[in-house]
Write a protein that holds these residues in place. Sequence first.
Motif, PDB file in Angstrom:
ATOM      1  N   ARG A 112       4.770   6.824  -4.744  1.00 25.36           N
ATOM      2  CA  ARG A 112       4.929   5.856  -5.830  1.00 25.36           C
ATOM      3  C   ARG A 112       3.905   4.730  -5.765  1.00 25.36           C
ATOM      4  O   ARG A 112       3.849   3.888  -6.657  1.00 25.36           O
ATOM      5  CB  ARG A 112       6.344   5.262  -5.783  1.00 25.36           C
ATOM      6  CG  ARG A 112       7.437   6.256  -6.128  1.00 25.36           C
ATOM      7  CD  ARG A 112       8.748   5.548  -6.376  1.00 25.36           C
ATOM      8  NE  ARG A 112       9.201   4.816  -5.209  1.00 25.36           N
ATOM      9  CZ  ARG A 112      10.032   5.294  -4.283  1.00 25.36           C
ATOM     10  NH1 ARG A 112      10.492   6.543  -4.409  1.00 25.36           N
ATOM     11  NH2 ARG A 112      10.407   4.554  -3.252  1.00 25.36           N
ATOM     12  N   GLY A 113       3.108   4.694  -4.707  1.00 23.22           N
ATOM     13  CA  GLY A 113       2.082   3.670  -4.581  1.00 23.22           C
ATOM     14  C   GLY A 113       2.568   2.386  -3.969  1.00 23.22           C
ATOM     15  O   GLY A 113       1.826   1.391  -3.943  1.00 23.22           O
ATOM     16  N   GLU A 114       3.785   2.364  -3.423  1.00 17.69           N
ATOM     17  CA  GLU A 114       4.312   1.133  -2.833  1.00 17.69           C
ATOM     18  C   GLU A 114       3.734   0.882  -1.448  1.00 17.69           C
ATOM     19  O   GLU A 114       3.647  -0.268  -1.006  1.00 17.69           O
ATOM     20  CB  GLU A 114       5.841   1.214  -2.749  1.00 17.69           C
ATOM     21  CG  GLU A 114       6.519   1.372  -4.107  1.00 17.69           C
ATOM     22  CD  GLU A 114       8.020   1.542  -3.977  1.00 17.69           C
ATOM     23  OE1 GLU A 114       8.506   1.502  -2.818  1.00 17.69           O
ATOM     24  OE2 GLU A 114       8.693   1.719  -5.007  1.00 17.69           O
ATOM     25  N   VAL A 115       3.367   1.957  -0.746  1.00 16.51           N
ATOM     26  CA  VAL A 115       2.809   1.839   0.601  1.00 16.51           C
ATOM     27  C   VAL A 115       1.530   2.662   0.643  1.00 16.51           C
ATOM     28  O   VAL A 115       1.451   3.748   0.037  1.00 16.51           O
ATOM     29  CB  VAL A 115       3.802   2.335   1.675  1.00 16.51           C
ATOM     30  CG1 VAL A 115       3.194   2.230   3.067  1.00 16.51           C
ATOM     31  CG2 VAL A 115       5.096   1.538   1.602  1.00 16.51           C
ATOM     32  N   ARG A 116       0.533   2.171   1.351  1.00 18.40           N
ATOM     33  CA  ARG A 116      -0.733   2.882   1.476  1.00 18.40           C
ATOM     34  C   ARG A 116      -1.124   2.971   2.943  1.00 18.40           C
ATOM     35  O   ARG A 116      -0.939   2.023   3.710  1.00 18.40           O
ATOM     36  CB  ARG A 116      -1.834   2.163   0.686  1.00 18.40           C
ATOM     37  CG  ARG A 116      -1.650   2.238  -0.823  1.00 18.40           C
ATOM     38  CD  ARG A 116      -2.862   1.687  -1.543  1.00 18.40           C
ATOM     39  NE  ARG A 116      -2.701   1.798  -2.994  1.00 18.40           N
ATOM     40  CZ  ARG A 116      -3.654   1.436  -3.860  1.00 18.40           C
ATOM     41  NH1 ARG A 116      -4.809   0.945  -3.423  1.00 18.40           N
ATOM     42  NH2 ARG A 116      -3.432   1.571  -5.160  1.00 18.40           N
ATOM     43  N   ARG A 151       7.689   6.590  -0.969  1.00 13.75           N
ATOM     44  CA  ARG A 151       7.101   5.279  -1.243  1.00 13.75           C
ATOM     45  C   ARG A 151       5.579   5.370  -1.343  1.00 13.75           C
ATOM     46  O   ARG A 151       4.961   4.706  -2.177  1.00 13.75           O
ATOM     47  CB  ARG A 151       7.503   4.291  -0.146  1.00 13.75           C
ATOM     48  CG  ARG A 151       9.003   4.009  -0.080  1.00 13.75           C
ATOM     49  CD  ARG A 151       9.298   2.926   0.920  1.00 13.75           C
ATOM     50  NE  ARG A 151       8.673   1.659   0.507  1.00 13.75           N
ATOM     51  CZ  ARG A 151       8.626   0.578   1.281  1.00 13.75           C
ATOM     52  NH1 ARG A 151       9.171   0.613   2.511  1.00 13.75           N
ATOM     53  NH2 ARG A 151       8.045  -0.522   0.854  1.00 13.75           N
TER      54      ARG A 151
END
Length: 596
Positions: free
Chosen positions: A325-329, A322
């Motif tokens: 994919r850039g969904e969580v930082r 995730r």
Amino acid sequence: MKLPLCAGCGLWMRWLLAALTLAMLPLHHAAAQSLESPAEPAAAMAVVAAGPAAPAASPGRIAPHVPSEEAATALWLQQRQVMTFRATLLGDTPADRARLAQAALDTALALPGDGVVTRTSLVDAVRFELHGTTLFFMVPGDLSVLRAASQLDAASLNVLQKLNLAVAEYREARDPQRMLWATAKALAATVLAALLVRLVFVLRRRAVVRLQSGLAQPAAGGSTARRVLSTYLAHTASAIRMAASAVSWAVVVVLVDAWAIYVLHQFAYTRPWSERSTAWLLGVVKDLALGIASAVPGLLVAGLIFVMARLAARATAAVLDRVQRGEVRYAWLDVDTALPTRRLATVLIWLFALVMAYPYLPGAGSEAFKGLSVLVGLMISLGASSVVGQALSGLSLMYSRSLRVGEYIKAGDTEGTVVALGMFTTRIHTGMGEEVSVPNSVMFSQPIHNFSRLVEDGHFVLHTPVTIGYSTPWRQVHAMLLEAAARTPSVATQPPPYVVQTALSDFYVEYRLCAQSTKNAPRRRVEAMNELHANVQDVFNENGVQIMSPHYMADTAEPQVVPAGPWSPPAARPPVQPAAAGNAGAVHSAAERPPG
């Protein structure tokens, strides 16, 4: 002397039995053990390593026995140890008792009839008789146990069973009809075993052919494992052949062992060998089964540890996917470092699981397992230094964020688009139909020019140098280079291209055109550079300015430019524009491009 038919048949059967016995001796270690027993007399087939003396039958009390200083002596009949003499009785040593017992057996077995051995318990001894002939006495001194007197009765029953069995086999070995029947069964078992062995090899060949033909078929739509096996078809076929040979030979060994045990059991003389071989085989199977059973609890614990490690690895991978994919930082983790972090986390989790499960693995505490572990560790430490260096260089590249997949870079003499950033190598497509695999240690040790890092949306930087003499005004050169950039579709108008003078050399000025690509630019930077260079040449030719890069020193007598006129001579063709759908193969008109 002419032998009677029955005697001749018996002699023939003995010779056949001897031949079969000699042929099967190498197949079983039990046969080798039996060879340690003394030779059997031809008259009585009673093998005596040394025999006890047979005292005269007496219903009264036997004289006290004393321990003998001589070694214990065993009495053998039909390859069976029926009695062991240890005591001196009535002045007879164990060896004397053995010789007397042998003589008594010879006499009793020569008498007609099918009598059985009987025993008579006396005050402190047991007497064994056959056909009314006393064979030997058994006294407590013959037992190597404590309180032998109380164990004498049970031990005598055991000796009685062995004697009766040996006597029955002695008579069976001299029965021609039973010998013929045993030979027929042995031959039938031999034929059946040969057919089974042949069937095993036939099945092996068919299985190998079927597996290889299945792997040779196209792997489209198949599983990942099948595609990998199809990729390495030659190695896979070799591995299949080796595995099939190993399995088939293991089955053949089991069949031969079963055949040998069965054949040895058919003849009275070799039946004890068969029983010892069977006992040995059952002992091996028993030890193996007990070893497996004792290892089951440890294997369950190790399996539980590995299951937990797999769950932890999958959970970590899900979180880091995730992030990738850039969904969580996270503040300490970004898209570029998510993949190497996932790899490191997976390796650490499985190493920790292996260390935790190691004590529970079967044989982990054995010296052989410890020695193997030391040897493997030494081999890895000596031979994997370069591998570890490559891996550390790869991790350093990933965590330093020097390059990403899809960026256009130049490292040393290699220039192209990064297509894979692995743990050991970085793969680059040069745009010339090549894929270059550069070791990460080499990538990490040299400067990296990144043409995509400062450009958004996956574009890349386009720049080209030219050297022009001082006789050409620099403003004109700037204008011509910007005109060439404007004519190139791959060059973006925003941000606008610009020209810089990078050097004032002795004979020329070095100019550099800098620009960025557009979304319509070719994926390969070399194609966009090809368009830009072509337009630079056209513009300079139109304005009569010669390009003498990179070794311009002085003006020539005639300007080195292409004169205005046809710029597509007969040997050349103008660039072919992409055809419309349905007319991809059509040849467009070769209209010459006018100057300017």
